[in-house]
Design a protein around this motif. Structure first.
Motif, mmCIF file in Angstrom:
data_model
loop_
_atom_site.group_PDB
_atom_site.id
_atom_site.type_symbol
_atom_site.label_atom_id
_atom_site.label_comp_id
_atom_site.label_asym_id
_atom_site.label_seq_id
_atom_site.Cartn_x
_atom_site.Cartn_y
_atom_site.Cartn_z
ATOM 1 N N HIS A 147 0.898 -1.153 0.006
ATOM 2 C CA HIS A 147 -0.019 0.033 -0.087
ATOM 3 C C HIS A 147 0.804 1.314 0.202
ATOM 4 C CE1 HIS A 147 -3.788 1.725 1.810
ATOM 5 N NE2 HIS A 147 -3.736 2.030 0.589
ATOM 6 N N VAL A 148 0.843 1.983 -1.037
ATOM 7 C CA VAL A 148 1.516 3.244 -1.244
ATOM 8 C C VAL A 148 0.594 4.389 -0.878
ATOM 9 C CG1 VAL A 148 2.752 4.630 -2.751
ATOM 10 C CG2 VAL A 148 3.215 2.405 -3.057
ATOM 11 N N LEU A 149 1.176 5.349 -0.014
ATOM 12 C CA LEU A 149 0.318 6.586 0.351
ATOM 13 C C LEU A 149 1.189 7.900 0.081
ATOM 14 C CD1 LEU A 149 0.198 4.125 2.587
ATOM 15 C CD2 LEU A 149 -1.579 5.692 3.721
ATOM 16 N N HIS A 150 0.619 8.650 -0.629
ATOM 17 C CA HIS A 150 1.266 9.925 -1.233
ATOM 18 C C HIS A 150 0.741 11.155 -0.923
ATOM 19 C CE1 HIS A 150 2.482 12.655 -4.795
ATOM 20 N NE2 HIS A 150 3.414 12.616 -4.109
ATOM 21 N N GLY A 151 1.549 12.197 -0.350
ATOM 22 C CA GLY A 151 0.670 13.335 0.074
ATOM 23 C C GLY A 151 1.273 14.475 -0.568
ATOM 24 N N ILE A 152 0.602 15.647 -1.021
ATOM 25 C CA ILE A 152 1.315 16.735 -1.511
ATOM 26 C C ILE A 152 0.490 17.760 -0.837
ATOM 27 C CG2 ILE A 152 1.086 18.272 -3.650
ATOM 28 C CD1 ILE A 152 0.723 15.698 -5.275
ATOM 29 N N LEU A 153 1.611 18.591 -0.225
ATOM 30 C CA LEU A 153 0.989 19.815 0.513
ATOM 31 C C LEU A 153 0.604 21.066 -0.295
ATOM 32 C CD1 LEU A 153 1.165 19.677 3.752
ATOM 33 C CD2 LEU A 153 2.368 18.010 2.649
ATOM 34 N N LEU A 154 -0.526 21.414 -0.092
ATOM 35 C CA LEU A 154 -1.227 22.415 -0.738
ATOM 36 C C LEU A 154 -0.498 23.798 -0.511
ATOM 37 C CD1 LEU A 154 -4.907 21.662 -1.469
ATOM 38 C CD2 LEU A 154 -2.872 21.170 -2.687
ATOM 39 N N ASP A 155 0.161 24.046 0.749
ATOM 40 C CA ASP A 155 0.667 25.019 1.221
ATOM 41 C C ASP A 155 1.722 24.620 2.233
ATOM 42 O OD1 ASP A 155 1.764 27.468 2.268
ATOM 43 O OD2 ASP A 155 0.030 28.222 2.939
ATOM 44 N N THR A 156 2.993 24.851 1.735
ATOM 45 C CA THR A 156 4.107 24.218 2.346
ATOM 46 C C THR A 156 4.614 24.786 3.723
ATOM 47 O OG1 THR A 156 5.689 25.366 1.099
ATOM 48 C CG2 THR A 156 5.120 23.058 0.373
ATOM 49 N N VAL A 157 4.007 25.814 4.079
ATOM 50 C CA VAL A 157 4.563 26.613 5.416
ATOM 51 C C VAL A 157 3.410 26.915 6.320
ATOM 52 C CG1 VAL A 157 5.757 28.586 6.398
ATOM 53 C CG2 VAL A 157 6.381 27.795 4.033
ATOM 54 N N SER A 158 3.462 26.339 7.553
ATOM 55 C CA SER A 158 2.394 26.317 8.515
ATOM 56 C C SER A 158 2.344 27.899 8.849
ATOM 57 C CB SER A 158 2.644 25.343 9.519
ATOM 58 O OG SER A 158 3.610 25.985 10.809
#
Length: 272
Positions: free
Chosen positions: A154-165
């Protein structure tokens, strides 16, 4: 999921907790119905001078609809993480994590071979100990479940829409891999499990220390009939920039809320 605190400085982590789908036949479609699945874990990472403790609960509902899309079962997932952590002996902090809203299609390719694809998003959170920004999330799974086996990648991939909190923490994209190789003996299930996670390379923030880990362990489960329980223990065999190795115990309950006994199972695509 959790932004780990190292020396008082927040460090990013995977929005999807590494290892959270170990033991699940994630490529196979559920029978039509509504299911409650809760995965809870408690672990201690060997940071200095004192260990860092982390408890994560992942209650979720999975609705396996009677509808199909491109020959696969259409399913919907809602997951609400709850986290509590103590960094190096500091007082515990806790809060509600990012809610995952997702749709999934699961195909039966042949009698015992299945694949699935999930697309969704982790919505923003105000809890400071977790990743706070929105994450576009996708998962790819393949399962073989013949002869009582559960062989799943199972591969789980995430792309942050904004990279700074809002607090200035940098969040890189991430990639996780959960692996299961168990077998059932009557109502019992046993076998080895493993998972890995890594921050993905980025050119947006030169010098970022990427975090990653590889963990292995073993799972035991018992099917009580309507309720299926699984427990597993994992330990890091390699880690990078986490400050120490993690030893973690996991417990999962899979509870059917209702099943549609009259619904027809999916026919294998390659036998039509």
């Amino acid at each position: 999921m959790v932004a780990a605190l190292a020396g008082g400085t927040a460090q990013a982590g995977s929005a999807a907790q590494p290892g959270q789908t170990v033991g699940l036949p994630a490529g196979a479609p559920f029978a039509v119905g509504l299911y409650f699945v809760n995965t809870s874990s408690f672990g201690i990472r060997s940071t200095e001078p004192r260990g860092t403790e982390l408890n994560i609960n992942l209650p979720s509902f999975i609705w396996a609809t009677p509808w199909t899309l491109a020959g696969g079962r259409l399913q919907f997932v809602v997951l609400q993480p709850i986290a509590a952590t103590s960094s190096r002996g500091a007082p515990y902090q806790s809060g509600i994590g990012q809610t995952l809203l997702a749709g999934q299609v699961a195909w039966t390719l042949s009698e015992h071979v299945h694949v699935s694809y999930l697309l969704g998003a982790y919505v923003p959170s105000d809890t400071r100990i977790v990743i706070q920004n929105a994450v576009l999330h996708q998962r790819f799974a393949a399962t073989y479940n013949g002869d009582g086996l559960n062989l799943t990648a199972h591969v789980l991939h995430g792309i942050l829409l904004d990279t700074v909190s809002p607090l200035g923490t940098y969040y890189p994209d991430f990639l996780n891999l959960d692996l299961t190789a168990t077998r059932k003996f009557g109502k019992w299930e046993v076998g080895p499990v493993a998972f890995a996670s890594t921050d993905l390379p980025t050119t947006r923030r030169p010098g970022t220390q990427r975090q990653g880990q590889v963990a292995v362990g073993g799972l035991i489960g018992y099917d009580f009939g309507p309720v299926n329980l699984q427990a597993y223990v994992t330990r890091d065999v390699a880690q990078s920039n986490y400050g120490g190795v993690d030893t973690r115990g996991w417990l999962r309950a899979i509870v059917p809320v209702y099943k549609d006994g009259g619904a027809e199972p999916l026919r294998p695509i390659f036998s039509r």
